[in-house]
Design a protein around this motif. Structure first.
Motif, short mmCIF file in Angstrom:
data_model
loop_
_atom_site.label_atom_id
_atom_site.label_comp_id
_atom_site.label_asym_id
_atom_site.label_seq_id
_atom_site.Cartn_x
_atom_site.Cartn_y
_atom_site.Cartn_z
N GLU A 145 0.83 -1.21 0.00
CA GLU A 145 0.00 0.00 0.00
C GLU A 145 0.86 1.25 0.00
OE1 GLU A 145 -2.76 -0.11 3.22
OE2 GLU A 145 -3.56 -2.02 2.52
N GLN A 146 2.03 1.21 0.67
CA GLN A 146 2.86 2.40 0.80
C GLN A 146 3.67 2.70 -0.45
OE1 GLN A 146 2.79 4.49 3.37
NE2 GLN A 146 1.17 3.19 4.24
N CYS A 147 3.94 1.70 -1.26
CA CYS A 147 4.88 1.87 -2.37
C CYS A 147 4.34 2.86 -3.40
CB CYS A 147 5.15 0.53 -3.03
SG CYS A 147 6.46 0.61 -4.25
N PRO A 148 5.10 3.93 -3.73
CA PRO A 148 4.57 4.93 -4.66
C PRO A 148 4.63 4.47 -6.12
CG PRO A 148 6.76 5.55 -3.92
CD PRO A 148 6.40 4.32 -3.17
N THR A 149 5.51 3.51 -6.44
CA THR A 149 5.66 3.12 -7.85
C THR A 149 5.22 1.69 -8.12
OG1 THR A 149 7.91 2.44 -7.40
CG2 THR A 149 7.59 4.69 -8.21
N ASP A 150 4.66 1.03 -7.12
CA ASP A 150 4.25 -0.38 -7.26
C ASP A 150 5.46 -1.28 -7.52
OD1 ASP A 150 2.38 -2.31 -7.06
OD2 ASP A 150 1.86 -2.32 -9.18
N ALA A 151 6.62 -0.86 -7.00
CA ALA A 151 7.81 -1.70 -7.18
C ALA A 151 7.70 -2.96 -6.34
CB ALA A 151 9.05 -0.92 -6.79
#
Lengths: 173, 411
Positions: A109-115
């Motif tokens: 949920e926290q990942c800004p780039t969906d890495a």
């Protein structure tokens, strides 16, 4: 009279119950016979929202450490090497301990780039628990963090990176 | 059977001149053959029961060891034999060790008089049925000893429940078998079968409506004596862990389970020989006809098919009915089965006194009772089809597949 009604009712209900269970002998079982007696691998038939083993696409990781901070049980270990002269940052370690992970999904949920994202992979059995540490940056390797204004790299199939890690582990055995 | 083996031994091994030597050799051969049969049956029954249970619960059941999991029982047996044979601290070591042998002796002793076909019986005792009732009491002795000597509250509860249950249910079973003895005029198992005929309306179960009641009562009582669900209070796993065999491990545990599954054959075989015509072949009633090997073999096949059908019913009952509470179990026995068994006994006696076996009225009564039994079976089949049909359309709509998956199509 109640006496004979009881006998009749018990006999009829036992007969009806027997008929129900007997009819189940002719119905298709629900069992999914994993891993060998199914038409295609179970990983392919699971829904995309399935929370399986974690996967990190290091090409689009910004090294923001949001996932490491979000993790409640310190599963994720990231080390960023910052050159004090050139101000250049490199990711030198990105470990996910799958043995410790509880698949809560807070990091995703926290990942800004969906890495970092979940895959549908789940079969990671191993004789050595240390094998379950997924090292997305090999020791000695240095990865440049992704800059959001850059063009994103070509998308790869979900689960391919983790699957490659698991496969390489099996090759070592 | 020992007569045949004795002849065989006399023929091929002339050294056995002494009758007692031949007798002992014949007895040993018969005992070993029966033990092999019992253990193979117990193992295969455990496998078949697990497969049937699986299908009833919409699972598959064990299908990995060997072709379709056929060797699952071998794997389980090997695993259990290789486990440590523990005696818990504070247990009575001697009683704890001998208890499984009482269970085993009580179970295996019944095979002495159980017939498999014409002349195929270890010993045709004159007191066959009486002997059966007596020797099965050994089982409750072993269960009580095991429960008492384990020094565990679960085992003790299981043992005492078993004692209460088996002793109570021996009464209706005994009275139901008494009506068979009165009908046949003998206690010998072969004599009882010889008194019946091969066709269904010549079976004792359909002799009169009362003997049909006696059959049902005997079947229920036999379930209770064999500790099968719905009467499995002695080993109720949700209440007593495993009841009297909680503290057992390794080979002694195998003996308990071996006895439980071999008991399936025993109670079904007793029902078949007393009520369902035994090994009698339809239209073959003369005793001389049963001297050829082919006829004996055909009789054996008929007997096995009937017994295995009953075994399947017992297995299916286990996965259909919930377990009784202790007071419900006692209620059923003392308020329903025992009065019912007495009524069946008196009714059978009256019918026998009024109508002889071959009189037209006797044949009419037998045929009508058989029709009642056949109607119950037809109603049962109709209910099976109705239950299947009730869900099949919905299944097709939800999954897109046909629900039809018969038990012979092994997954």
């Amino acid at each position: 009279m109640q006496y004979f009604t009881n006998i009749k009712r018990s006999m009829m209900s036992v007969l009806e119950g027997m008929a129900v269970t007997f009819s189940w002998l002719f119905r298709r079982p629900y069992t999914v016979q994993w891993p060998d007696k199914i038409p295609e691998p179970l990983e392919k038939t699971l829904p995309a929202t399935y929370r399986g083993l974690l996967e990190v696409d290091t090409r689009i990781c910004t090294a923001c450490l949001a996932c490491e901070k979000a993790c409640p049980i310190e599963v994720i270990a990231i080390e960023v090497d910052r050159n004090s002269e050139t101000k250049e940052r490199h990711i030198v370690r990105f470990d996910v301990d799958a043995a410790k992970c509880m698949y809560c999904g807070l990091c995703v949920e926290q990942c800004p780039t969906d890495a970092i994202h979940h895959t549908t992979l789940f079969a990671a059995t191993t004789p050595d628990i240390g094998d379950l540490v997924l090292t997305f940056i090999k020791p000695g390797e240095r990865a440049l963090p992704f800059k959001p204004k850059d063009a994103p790299p070509a998308a790869i199939e979900r689960g391919a990176i983790t699957q490659a890690l698991l496969d390489s582990r099996r090759g070592v055995e | 059977m020992w007569k045949l083996t004795q002849e065989f031994i006399h023929k091929f091994i002339p050294a056995f001149e002494h009758a007692w030597l031949a007798y002992i050799a014949g007895a040993l051969v018969a005992a070993l053959a029966l033990l092999a049969f019992a253990s193979l049956f117990a193992g295969l029954a455990s496998y078949v029961e697990r497969r049937i249970a699986g299908r009833i619960m919409s699972r598959v059941g064990p299908n990995r060891v060997g072709p379709q999991g056929l060797f699952q029982f071998v794997a389980d047996g090997l695993k259990l034999v290789m486990k440590e044979d523990l005696v818990p601290a504070g247990a009575d070591p001697i009683l704890f060790r001998i208890a499984p042998y009482f269970v085993f002796a009580g179970m295996f002793g019944t095979f002495v008089v159980l017939p498999f076909g014409a002349h195929l019986v270890a010993a045709d005792l004159d007191v066959g049925i009486f002997y059966l009732m007596a020797i099965t009491s050994f089982v409750v002795l072993g269960i009580m000893l095991g429960g008492w000597s384990s020094n565990s509250k679960w085992s003790l509860f299981g043992g005492l429940r078993s004692a209460a249950q088996i002793i109570s249910y021996e009464i209706p079973a005994g009275i139901a078998l008494l009506s068979v003895a009165i009908f046949a005029g003998t206690l010998s198992t072969q004599g009882i079968i010889n008194a019946q005929g091969g066709l269904p309306w010549d079976w004792f179960a359909f002799h009169s409506p009362f003997s049909l009641v006696a059959f049902v009562i005997y079947f229920i009582a036999a379930l209770a004596e064999g500790n099968r669900t719905p009467f499995d209070l002695p080993e109720a796993e949700s209440e007593l862990v495993a009841g009297y065999c909680t503290e057992y491990s390794g080979f002694r545990f195998v003996v308990f389970f071996f006895a439980e599954w071999a008991n399936l054959w025993i109670m079904s075989a007793i029902s078949v020989l007393c009520f369902l015509g035994g090994w009698k072949i339809p239209f073959v009633n003369a005793p001389e006809a049963y001297s050829g090997w082919l006829w004996i073999l055909l009789g054996f096949v008929i007997f096995s098919v009937k017994t295995l059908a009953l075994v399947t019913v017992v297995m299916q009952l286990r996965w259909t009915l919930p377990r009784f509470r202790l007071d419900q179990m006692m209620n059923l026995c003392w308020k329903y089965l025992i009065p019912g068994a007495f009524a069946a006994l008196l009714g059978t006696m009256t019918v026998m006194a009024l109508f002889s076996w071959d009189s037209p009225a006797g044949i009419a009564i037998r045929f009508c009772t058989f029709l009642v039994g056949a109607l119950v079976v037809l109603y049962y089949i109709w209910r099976i089809v109705a239950n299947y049909r009730a869900d099949s359309a919905n299944y097709k709509k939800l999954t897109g597949q046909s629900m039809w998956y018969p038990p012979w199509r092994l997954p």
